[in-house]
Design a protein around this motif. Structure first.
Motif, PDB file in Angstrom:
ATOM      1  N   GLN A  64       0.834  -1.210   0.000  1.00  0.00           N
ATOM      2  CA  GLN A  64       0.000   0.000   0.000  1.00  0.00           C
ATOM      3  C   GLN A  64       0.869   1.260   0.000  1.00  0.00           C
ATOM      4  O   GLN A  64       0.506   2.268  -0.610  1.00  0.00           O
ATOM      5  N   ILE A  65       2.004   1.207   0.678  1.00  0.00           N
ATOM      6  CA  ILE A  65       2.928   2.343   0.643  1.00  0.00           C
ATOM      7  C   ILE A  65       3.426   2.568  -0.782  1.00  0.00           C
ATOM      8  O   ILE A  65       3.436   3.702  -1.283  1.00  0.00           O
ATOM      9  N   ILE A  66       3.814   1.490  -1.444  1.00  0.00           N
ATOM     10  CA  ILE A  66       4.308   1.585  -2.819  1.00  0.00           C
ATOM     11  C   ILE A  66       3.234   2.172  -3.734  1.00  0.00           C
ATOM     12  O   ILE A  66       3.498   3.073  -4.544  1.00  0.00           O
ATOM     13  N   ALA A  67       2.007   1.676  -3.605  1.00  0.00           N
ATOM     14  CA  ALA A  67       0.913   2.158  -4.453  1.00  0.00           C
ATOM     15  C   ALA A  67       0.593   3.620  -4.171  1.00  0.00           C
ATOM     16  O   ALA A  67       0.354   4.410  -5.100  1.00  0.00           O
ATOM     17  N   GLY A  68       0.590   3.988  -2.902  1.00  0.00           N
ATOM     18  CA  GLY A  68       0.294   5.376  -2.543  1.00  0.00           C
ATOM     19  C   GLY A  68       1.338   6.338  -3.076  1.00  0.00           C
ATOM     20  O   GLY A  68       1.009   7.420  -3.590  1.00  0.00           O
ATOM     21  N   ILE A  69       2.593   5.955  -2.961  1.00  0.00           N
ATOM     22  CA  ILE A  69       3.661   6.823  -3.454  1.00  0.00           C
ATOM     23  C   ILE A  69       3.625   6.912  -4.979  1.00  0.00           C
ATOM     24  O   ILE A  69       3.917   7.960  -5.566  1.00  0.00           O
ATOM     25  N   ALA A  70       3.211   5.834  -5.628  1.00  0.00           N
ATOM     26  CA  ALA A  70       3.058   5.874  -7.093  1.00  0.00           C
ATOM     27  C   ALA A  70       1.988   6.899  -7.484  1.00  0.00           C
ATOM     28  O   ALA A  70       2.132   7.601  -8.500  1.00  0.00           O
ATOM     29  N   THR A  71       0.928   7.004  -6.694  1.00  0.00           N
ATOM     30  CA  THR A  71      -0.114   8.000  -6.946  1.00  0.00           C
ATOM     31  C   THR A  71       0.468   9.414  -6.875  1.00  0.00           C
ATOM     32  O   THR A  71       0.160  10.276  -7.712  1.00  0.00           O
ATOM     33  N   ILE A  72       1.321   9.636  -5.882  1.00  0.00           N
ATOM     34  CA  ILE A  72       1.960  10.946  -5.737  1.00  0.00           C
ATOM     35  C   ILE A  72       2.920  11.208  -6.896  1.00  0.00           C
ATOM     36  O   ILE A  72       2.948  12.300  -7.477  1.00  0.00           O
ATOM     37  N   GLN A  73       3.684  10.197  -7.263  1.00  0.00           N
ATOM     38  CA  GLN A  73       4.663  10.354  -8.350  1.00  0.00           C
ATOM     39  C   GLN A  73       4.001  10.634  -9.698  1.00  0.00           C
ATOM     40  O   GLN A  73       4.638  11.184 -10.592  1.00  0.00           O
ATOM     41  N   ALA A  74       2.739  10.275  -9.830  1.00  0.00           N
ATOM     42  CA  ALA A  74       2.017  10.578 -11.063  1.00  0.00           C
ATOM     43  C   ALA A  74       1.703  12.067 -11.170  1.00  0.00           C
ATOM     44  O   ALA A  74       1.389  12.567 -12.250  1.00  0.00           O
ATOM     45  N   GLN A  75       1.821  12.777 -10.026  1.00  0.00           N
ATOM     46  CA  GLN A  75       1.499  14.202 -10.011  1.00  0.00           C
ATOM     47  C   GLN A  75       2.726  15.094  -9.816  1.00  0.00           C
ATOM     48  O   GLN A  75       2.702  16.271 -10.152  1.00  0.00           O
ATOM     49  N   THR A  76       3.784  14.549  -9.223  1.00  0.00           N
ATOM     50  CA  THR A  76       4.984  15.354  -8.988  1.00  0.00           C
ATOM     51  C   THR A  76       6.204  14.447  -8.930  1.00  0.00           C
ATOM     52  O   THR A  76       6.082  13.263  -8.595  1.00  0.00           O
ATOM     53  N   ASP A  77       7.352  15.016  -9.251  1.00  0.00           N
ATOM     54  CA  ASP A  77       8.587  14.229  -9.157  1.00  0.00           C
ATOM     55  C   ASP A  77       9.406  14.598  -7.931  1.00  0.00           C
ATOM     56  O   ASP A  77      10.533  14.131  -7.769  1.00  0.00           O
ATOM     57  N   LYS A  78       8.830  15.429  -7.048  1.00  0.00           N
ATOM     58  CA  LYS A  78       9.575  15.790  -5.844  1.00  0.00           C
ATOM     59  C   LYS A  78       8.651  16.115  -4.679  1.00  0.00           C
ATOM     60  O   LYS A  78       7.536  16.609  -4.856  1.00  0.00           O
ATOM     61  N   LEU A  79       9.125  15.793  -3.490  1.00  0.00           N
ATOM     62  CA  LEU A  79       8.484  16.205  -2.242  1.00  0.00           C
ATOM     63  C   LEU A  79       9.434  17.122  -1.490  1.00  0.00           C
ATOM     64  O   LEU A  79      10.652  16.906  -1.510  1.00  0.00           O
ATOM     65  N   HIS A  80       8.871  18.117  -0.833  1.00  0.00           N
ATOM     66  CA  HIS A  80       9.680  19.007  -0.001  1.00  0.00           C
ATOM     67  C   HIS A  80       9.512  18.697   1.479  1.00  0.00           C
ATOM     68  O   HIS A  80      10.355  19.065   2.293  1.00  0.00           O
ATOM     69  N   CYS A  81       8.409  18.032   1.820  1.00  0.00           N
ATOM     70  CA  CYS A  81       8.159  17.725   3.230  1.00  0.00           C
ATOM     71  C   CYS A  81       7.268  16.486   3.320  1.00  0.00           C
ATOM     72  O   CYS A  81       6.303  16.352   2.561  1.00  0.00           O
ATOM     73  N   ALA A  82       7.614  15.589   4.225  1.00  0.00           N
ATOM     74  CA  ALA A  82       6.755  14.449   4.555  1.00  0.00           C
ATOM     75  C   ALA A  82       6.749  14.311   6.072  1.00  0.00           C
ATOM     76  O   ALA A  82       7.815  14.287   6.698  1.00  0.00           O
ATOM     77  N   ILE A  83       5.559  14.253   6.651  1.00  0.00           N
ATOM     78  CA  ILE A  83       5.425  14.133   8.099  1.00  0.00           C
ATOM     79  C   ILE A  83       4.570  12.912   8.403  1.00  0.00           C
ATOM     80  O   ILE A  83       3.397  12.856   8.016  1.00  0.00           O
ATOM     81  N   ASN A  84       5.146  11.940   9.099  1.00  0.00           N
ATOM     82  CA  ASN A  84       4.408  10.741   9.479  1.00  0.00           C
ATOM     83  C   ASN A  84       3.752  10.963  10.838  1.00  0.00           C
ATOM     84  O   ASN A  84       4.438  11.034  11.869  1.00  0.00           O
ATOM     85  N   CYS A  85       2.435  11.055  10.822  1.00  0.00           N
ATOM     86  CA  CYS A  85       1.679  11.308  12.058  1.00  0.00           C
ATOM     87  C   CYS A  85       0.976  10.057  12.571  1.00  0.00           C
ATOM     88  O   CYS A  85       0.186  10.131  13.513  1.00  0.00           O
ATOM     89  N   VAL A  86       1.243   8.921  11.956  1.00  0.00           N
ATOM     90  CA  VAL A  86       0.583   7.673  12.365  1.00  0.00           C
ATOM     91  C   VAL A  86       1.226   7.134  13.636  1.00  0.00           C
ATOM     92  O   VAL A  86       2.446   7.058  13.751  1.00  0.00           O
ATOM     93  N   GLY A  87       0.384   6.758  14.579  1.00  0.00           N
ATOM     94  CA  GLY A  87       0.894   6.174  15.816  1.00  0.00           C
ATOM     95  C   GLY A  87      -0.228   5.482  16.555  1.00  0.00           C
ATOM     96  O   GLY A  87      -1.411   5.778  16.334  1.00  0.00           O
ATOM     97  N   ILE A  88       0.131   4.549  17.413  1.00  0.00           N
ATOM     98  CA  ILE A  88      -0.875   3.821  18.182  1.00  0.00           C
ATOM     99  C   ILE A  88      -0.457   3.750  19.637  1.00  0.00           C
ATOM    100  O   ILE A  88       0.710   3.484  19.951  1.00  0.00           O
ATOM    101  N   LEU A  89      -1.414   4.012  20.520  1.00  0.00           N
ATOM    102  CA  LEU A  89      -1.200   3.897  21.960  1.00  0.00           C
ATOM    103  C   LEU A  89      -2.196   2.912  22.556  1.00  0.00           C
ATOM    104  O   LEU A  89      -1.865   2.114  23.418  1.00  0.00           O
ATOM    105  N   HIS A  90      -3.412   2.972  22.070  1.00  0.00           N
ATOM    106  CA  HIS A  90      -4.454   2.034  22.502  1.00  0.00           C
ATOM    107  C   HIS A  90      -5.348   1.727  21.309  1.00  0.00           C
ATOM    108  O   HIS A  90      -5.539   2.556  20.418  1.00  0.00           O
ATOM    109  N   GLU A  91      -5.882   0.497  21.279  1.00  0.00           N
ATOM    110  CA  GLU A  91      -6.702   0.059  20.151  1.00  0.00           C
ATOM    111  C   GLU A  91      -7.414  -1.215  20.563  1.00  0.00           C
ATOM    112  O   GLU A  91      -6.779  -2.248  20.782  1.00  0.00           O
TER     113      GLU A  91
END
Length: 252
Positions: free
Chosen positions: A70-97
């Motif tokens: 899914q990471i590969i597919a998602g990044i491919a979606t982004i690459q179809a629109q741009t060839d560069k990123l200036h910022c990526a922030i990973n906000c995913v986290g788990i404490l309870h579930e």
């Protein structure tokens, strides 16, 4: 509105809390094109609404960071629109579930739950770094940041408990430090950092807020503004560091 943004920003985990807050703040910057990830459409209603308001500047990307395909597919979606990123922030986290919650003692340790903590809080970031590298290999300044937690500091651990969460965030810090070393060689202008946001009023912290003094419980808006101030001030000599919300460096 600027139809040709010059900065491209990816927010991973953009459906709620700090992630959604970042999306909103970056959309206020007219020169920024934003990509926001979500796991399930039903939990991304507010993000989808923003995309209808900013169809030229916000793209919603399905992605579960525990699934490398899914990471590969998602990044491919982004690459179809741009060839560069200036910022990526990973906000995913788990404490309870569900039945997963911080362990108070050794008798509560469960291998399956420990694995889940590491899968979400640690491994996801290094998989992202692996597949985002081509988008950061350009001459502009770049930032790759992951939301960590002060509780993941080994040097600051005085209370014990919360084994899985502490250890998975400590592992995240080590991974980010190691990523920064490789990125320095392969993407020299990308600054890789771990960030402690402080206790923020989100679903993640909600069950544990009763002992937090009001002045130390931040709104999402305040947290995002504080972290953006830290990110905006980063120098290339700051790569591989662990920063608190106030800009101070935290012990490993």
């Amino acid at each position: 509105m600027n139809q040709n943004p010059t900065n491209h920003t990816l927010i991973i985990g953009a459906t709620q809390g700090i992630g959604l807050g970042f999306v909103k703040r970056f959309l206020e910057r007219n020169n920024t094109r934003v990509y926001g990830t979500y796991r399930h459409p039903e939990s991304a209603i507010e993000l989808m609404k923003l995309a209808t308001q900013y169809p030229e500047r916000l793209t919603c990307v399905p992605m579960d960071i525990t699934d490398e395909e899914q990471i590969i597919a998602g990044i491919a979606t982004i690459q179809a629109q741009t060839d560069k990123l200036h910022c990526a922030i990973n906000c995913v986290g788990i404490l309870h579930e569900g039945t997963l919650k911080p362990e108070k003692s050794l008798r509560e340790i469960n291998a399956e739950q420990l694995t889940r903590y590491f899968q979400v809080n640690s491994i996801g970031s290094v998989l992202l770094a692996k597949h985002l590298l081509p988008l950061f290999r350009h001459r502009d300044r770049g930032i790759f940041a992951s939301i960590s937690a002060k509780i993941g500091s080994i040097g600051d651990n005085r209370l014990g408990g919360w084994y899985g969460y502490r250890a998975s965030k400590a592992a995240l810090n080590m991974l980010m430090r190691t990523i920064s070393i490789e990125y320095r060689r392969k993407s020299p202008r990308t600054i890789v950092v771990a960030l402690h946001p402080g206790t923020t009023d989100t679903n993640l912290s909600q069950p544990f807020q009763k002992n937090v003094p009001p002045e130390k419980l931040f709104s999402v808006g305040r947290t995002v503004n504080q972290l953006l101030e830290v990110l905006d001030k980063l120098e290339e000599t700051d790569r591989g560091q662990f920063f608190s919300w106030d800009g101070s460096r935290l012990p490993w």
